[in-house]
Each structure stands twice: as structure tokens, then as C-alpha cells.
Design an enzyme around this catalytic site. Structure first.
Site, mmCIF file in Angstrom:
data_model
loop_
_atom_site.group_PDB
_atom_site.id
_atom_site.type_symbol
_atom_site.label_atom_id
_atom_site.label_comp_id
_atom_site.label_asym_id
_atom_site.label_seq_id
_atom_site.Cartn_x
_atom_site.Cartn_y
_atom_site.Cartn_z
ATOM 1 N N ASP A 228 0.872 -1.184 0.000
ATOM 2 C CA ASP A 228 0.000 0.000 0.000
ATOM 3 C C ASP A 228 0.903 1.226 0.000
ATOM 4 O O ASP A 228 1.669 1.442 0.950
ATOM 5 C CB ASP A 228 -0.903 -0.033 1.251
ATOM 6 C CG ASP A 228 -1.903 1.121 1.272
ATOM 7 O OD1 ASP A 228 -1.675 2.135 0.578
ATOM 8 O OD2 ASP A 228 -2.902 1.009 1.995
ATOM 9 N N GLY B 194 -3.083 1.067 -3.561
ATOM 10 C CA GLY B 194 -3.398 2.088 -2.573
ATOM 11 C C GLY B 194 -3.726 3.406 -3.261
ATOM 12 O O GLY B 194 -3.598 3.516 -4.493
ATOM 13 N N GLU C 282 -3.425 5.605 -12.766
ATOM 14 C CA GLU C 282 -4.831 5.382 -12.403
ATOM 15 C C GLU C 282 -5.584 6.712 -12.361
ATOM 16 O O GLU C 282 -6.798 6.761 -12.541
ATOM 17 C CB GLU C 282 -4.846 4.708 -11.026
ATOM 18 C CG GLU C 282 -6.131 4.023 -10.692
ATOM 19 C CD GLU C 282 -6.095 3.363 -9.322
ATOM 20 O OE1 GLU C 282 -5.010 3.206 -8.725
ATOM 21 O OE2 GLU C 282 -7.185 3.010 -8.845
HETATM 22 P P1 IMP Z 1 -6.785 -5.472 0.797
HETATM 23 O O1 IMP Z 1 -5.376 -5.175 0.337
HETATM 24 O O2 IMP Z 1 -7.159 -6.923 0.641
HETATM 25 O O3 IMP Z 1 -7.039 -4.952 2.180
HETATM 26 O O4 IMP Z 1 -7.778 -4.721 -0.210
HETATM 27 C C1 IMP Z 1 -8.123 -3.360 -0.103
HETATM 28 C C2 IMP Z 1 -6.944 -2.494 -0.499
HETATM 29 O O5 IMP Z 1 -6.658 -2.663 -1.889
HETATM 30 C C3 IMP Z 1 -7.191 -0.989 -0.365
HETATM 31 O O6 IMP Z 1 -6.951 -0.547 0.947
HETATM 32 C C4 IMP Z 1 -6.207 -0.405 -1.370
HETATM 33 O O7 IMP Z 1 -4.909 -0.343 -0.807
HETATM 34 C C5 IMP Z 1 -6.186 -1.449 -2.469
HETATM 35 N N1 IMP Z 1 -7.094 -1.100 -3.573
HETATM 36 C C6 IMP Z 1 -8.313 -1.594 -3.828
HETATM 37 N N2 IMP Z 1 -8.822 -1.039 -4.944
HETATM 38 C C7 IMP Z 1 -7.891 -0.200 -5.415
HETATM 39 C C8 IMP Z 1 -7.817 0.651 -6.553
HETATM 40 O O8 IMP Z 1 -8.731 0.772 -7.379
HETATM 41 N N3 IMP Z 1 -6.674 1.381 -6.684
HETATM 42 C C9 IMP Z 1 -5.643 1.300 -5.807
HETATM 43 N N4 IMP Z 1 -5.669 0.505 -4.750
HETATM 44 C C10 IMP Z 1 -6.785 -0.236 -4.547
#
Ligand code: IMP
Ligand code: ZN
Length: 373
Positions: free
Chosen positions: A167, A200, A230
Site C-alpha cells: 500500500d 493504494g 490510475e
Molecule cells: P486489501 O489489500 O485486501 O485490504 O484490499 C483493499 C486495499 O486494496 C485498499 O486498501 C487499497 O490499498 C487497495 N485497492 C483496492 N482497490 C484499489 C484501486 O482501485 N486502486 C488502488 N488501490 C486499490
């Protein structure tokens, strides 16, 4: 179910861009909420339903977004909207904060992708430490791996691999620690951990800070999937990150010259034939793309560039991969044969070369029944 819906559900598919906590379905959220009633979380806080794009605009986005968007004003608008999307993940993270939660969430997500006809899934997630529950980053990854193994043992018809996510909000030092963790797991899981993701909030930090960590990951054999361009105004960062080069690109929305990117960025992507992971609904609801028909899928697809349709966050954006295929087909007037070819070609973009032959075989076995529908 209509015939077209059935076709896309039965179409064998590859999902390469799915964030674990963004993929949590309504029914799993309900189970989590029941475990933690004191948090007072409702489903409306963990998902962006259809038609809610406008609500985002009106609720939190400054007035300039509601006026006709002039070129110079666009960046600020995107920034605010994306931030709003990232609030949703904070809420979900509150609900998913123990090993037990992670195990349930990961198993549910894997089963749901399998039920949607996904035969190969690359899940990605950011290892999280939770002081209050004692969960460590290492246990976090171990638990996701355990979920993958349990689904396999239970005979769920899907191959799953894992990408450890960095992240960008957490900075360069944490990124380097995450690479070490990913390397350990790549070596100890018999190939279940295949790569590293950089994700992130794209408006936070700069890609240059992550270059040493990303380079280290690449050198130790981890595949790299990077969220790139993005939002607008990331051309410098994209230029730097494309020099590594990554093995796949997440979104790449603003790479091409027509949307403020450049030919030199496109040339770099073309030179390395780097596949793009394209997530239509995520980009439309997150408002980095104004409508389905304006999605950059068409730009890359028409060039014959490897383009893979993905969901990004199927729970948050209330979609699934079948629906994304169907939307791409109807928006860009593509035939079922075109969509078959698209899903078949996605196999070559996976980070599991050892499985590719087996997956090709599976696709060919399923083809005759699918086209007799
Ligand atoms: P996790 O890593 O399984 O907790 O999934 C959620 C995390 O994925 C978020 O806190 C972001 O860091 C990342 N994330 C999800 N969707 C996006 C996106 O569209 N762009 C960038 N990061 C994303
Ligand atoms: Zn993503």
C-alpha cells in the site's frame, strides 16, 4: 437467467486483479457485521451500488465536478472521488481484523469466483497487523494461504495464486519489509505466492520512493503488477515505473495521449508487450472514466494489445467477472466468440506459467458445450 447471462457465467474466465478486502460480498459482510454488531456498520458503508456514482459527486465532491469538466479542473475532481472510494476500505478493514475473519473472507471470495466460472484467480492483499486482535502480517499471509489450501482440499474448481500487496500510503520502508515477507512466502509455499502488487490511493506518495523495493522484488523472482496512471498527472511516475519494467499494469487509465498521457508511455508498454488489467465498473464508479463507452479498454483492444478484463473490487463495486465481460461485449459490440478469445488469451498473462498448458486444455474442453447454448 437469460441466454447471454448464462453464456458469460459459463465462459471459463481468468481473474488477475482482485483485492481481497474489496471483493467481499454482501452475504459475507452480513456475517462479519453479525460478529461485530458494536461497530454499527451497515452494508451501504461497504459498497457502492449502481446509481451511486452521482451520490459520490453530490455528497463530497466540490462543486467544480458538477459543472462541465474543463481540462485543467479534472485532476482535483478525480482526487476527491478516489479518496471517497478509499474510505470504504477503511470500514471493511474494521470488520476484517482477526485471523478467523480473514479465513472466512478469503474462502468465501474464492468460492464466489469459482461459482462465477473463474478457473484461475490471482488474489492480492495488503498484509495487515492489528494490535487489538494480535494479528501479525505474517499470520495474515499464512491465513490467506490456508484459505487457498482449504478450498483446494474441498474440491473447489479453481486454481488460486496470491500477490502480496504494497500500500503506497505506508511508504518505502514498509514496502521493503513487505517484499521480504513476499519473498519468504514465495519460497515456502510451493509457488502459491507468485508476485507483488503496488496499490493504494494513487494520489498519495510517489512511485520513485518504491523503486528499490520493486527492483528487489523483481530480482528475487517475484512478478510485478503495478497500479499505474490510475489518475491523471502521474506521467512522470509511470515513466519511471515502466522502466523496471513491470510484468503487468493495473488500470493504466491515463497512459495514452488522448487522455493526457503520451506516445512515449504507450511505446514503452508496447515494447515490453506488458498486459493491462482493465476494470470497467471500478473505473466508472470511481469516476476516473466518465462512462463505459469512454473506457480505455477499446484503445488497447483495438491495437491488439494484451488486455485482461478484471473486477478490481467486486464487493465494493457490486459486480462480478461475468458481468464485466458482458458489459465489455455490449458496450463495444463484441461477439461471444470475441469474448471467448479474450478470456482464452488471458491465460498467457497469468503469473503461473506451470499452469498455463493445463488451463488452455480446460478452455478447449469447455468450448464445444459453451457454443451449443
Ligand atoms: P486489501 O489489500 O485486501 O485490504 O484490499 C483493499 C486495499 O486494496 C485498499 O486498501 C487499497 O490499498 C487497495 N485497492 C483496492 N482497490 C484499489 C484501486 O482501485 N486502486 C488502488 N488501490 C486499490
Ligand atoms: Zn486495484
Amino acid at each position: 437467467m437469460e441466454e447471454a447471462d448464462l453464456f458469460y457465467r459459463q465462459l471459463p474466465k481468468v481473474e488477475l486483479h482482485a483485492h481481497l478486502n474489496g471483493s467481499v460480498s454482501f452475504s459475507t459482510i452480513e456475517k462479519l457485521v453479525a460478529r461485530k454488531p458494536h461497530l454499527n456498520i451497515e452494508h451501504g458503508m461497504t459498497a457502492i451500488r449502481s446509481g451511486q456514482r452521482r451520490t459520490l459527486d453530490e455528497a463530497d465532491i466540490p462543486i467544480i465536478c458538477q459543472r462541465k469538466r474543463r481540462r485543467g479542473q479534472r485532476a482535483g475532481c478525480f482526487v476527491r472521488t478516489r479518496r471517497r472510494c478509499f474510505q470504504v476500505f477503511k470500514v471493511i478493514h474494521q470488520l476484517v481484523d482477526t485471523e478467523e475473519d480473514i479465513l472466512m473472507v478469503a474462502k468465501d471470495v474464492i468460492r464466489e469466483f469459482a461459482a462465477d466460472g473463474v478457473k484461475y484467480l490471482e488474489l492480492r492483499s495488503t498484509p495487515r497487523k492489528e494490535k487489538t486482535t494480535g494479528m501479525t502480517k505474517r499470520r495474515y499471509v499464512e491465513t490467506v494461504i490456508e484459505a487457498i489450501r482449504q478450498c483446494k482440499n474441498e474440491g473447489v474448481d479453481i486454481e488460486v495464486r496470491f500477490l502480496v500487496a504494497v500500500d503506497r500510503r505506508n511508504g518505502a520502508e514498509v514496502a521493503m519489509e513487505t517484499v521480504k515477507l513476499a519473498e519468504d512466502f514465495m519460497l515456502s509455499t510451493g509457488g502459491l505466492v507468485v508476485g507483488l502488487d503496488l496499490s493504494g490511493d494513487p494520489t498519495v506518495g510517489h512511485g520513485r520512493d518504491f523503486l528499490p523495493a520493486l527492483q528487489k522484488a523483481k530480482n528475487c523472482g517475484l512478478k510485478l503488477s503495478l497500479h499505474l496512471s490510475e489518475v491523471p498527472s502521474q506521467a512522470d511516475e509511470s515513466e519511471l515505473l515502466l522502466n523496471i519494467p513491470p510484468d503487468r499494469i493495473g488500470h493504466g487509465t491515463f497512459l495514452h495521449p488522448e487522455v493526457g498521457g503520451s506516445q512515449s508511455l504507450v511505446d514503452k508498454v508496447r515494447k515490453h508487450n506488458t498486459p493491462l488489467e482493465l476494470c470497467l465498473t471500478s473505473n466508472v464508479k470511481g469516476q476516473t472514466v466518465s462512462s463505459y463507452s469512454q473506457h480505455h479498454f477499446l484503445y488497447w483492444y483495438q491495437m491488439g494489445h494484451p488486455s485482461v478484463i478484471c473486477t478490481d473490487d467486486k464487493g465494493v463495486f457490486c459486480t462480478d467477472l461475468s458481468q464485466e465481460y458482458q458489459l465489455a461485449a455490449s458496450t463495444f459490440n463484441l461477439s461471444q466468440e470475441d469474448m471467448w478469445t479474450l478470456s482464452h488469451k488471458a491465460i498467457d498473462c497469468t503469473f503461473a506459467p506451470d499452469l498455463q498448458q493445463q488451463l488452455h486444455q480446460k478452455w478447449l474442453e469447455l468450448q464445444p458445450t459453451l457454443f451449443q447454448l
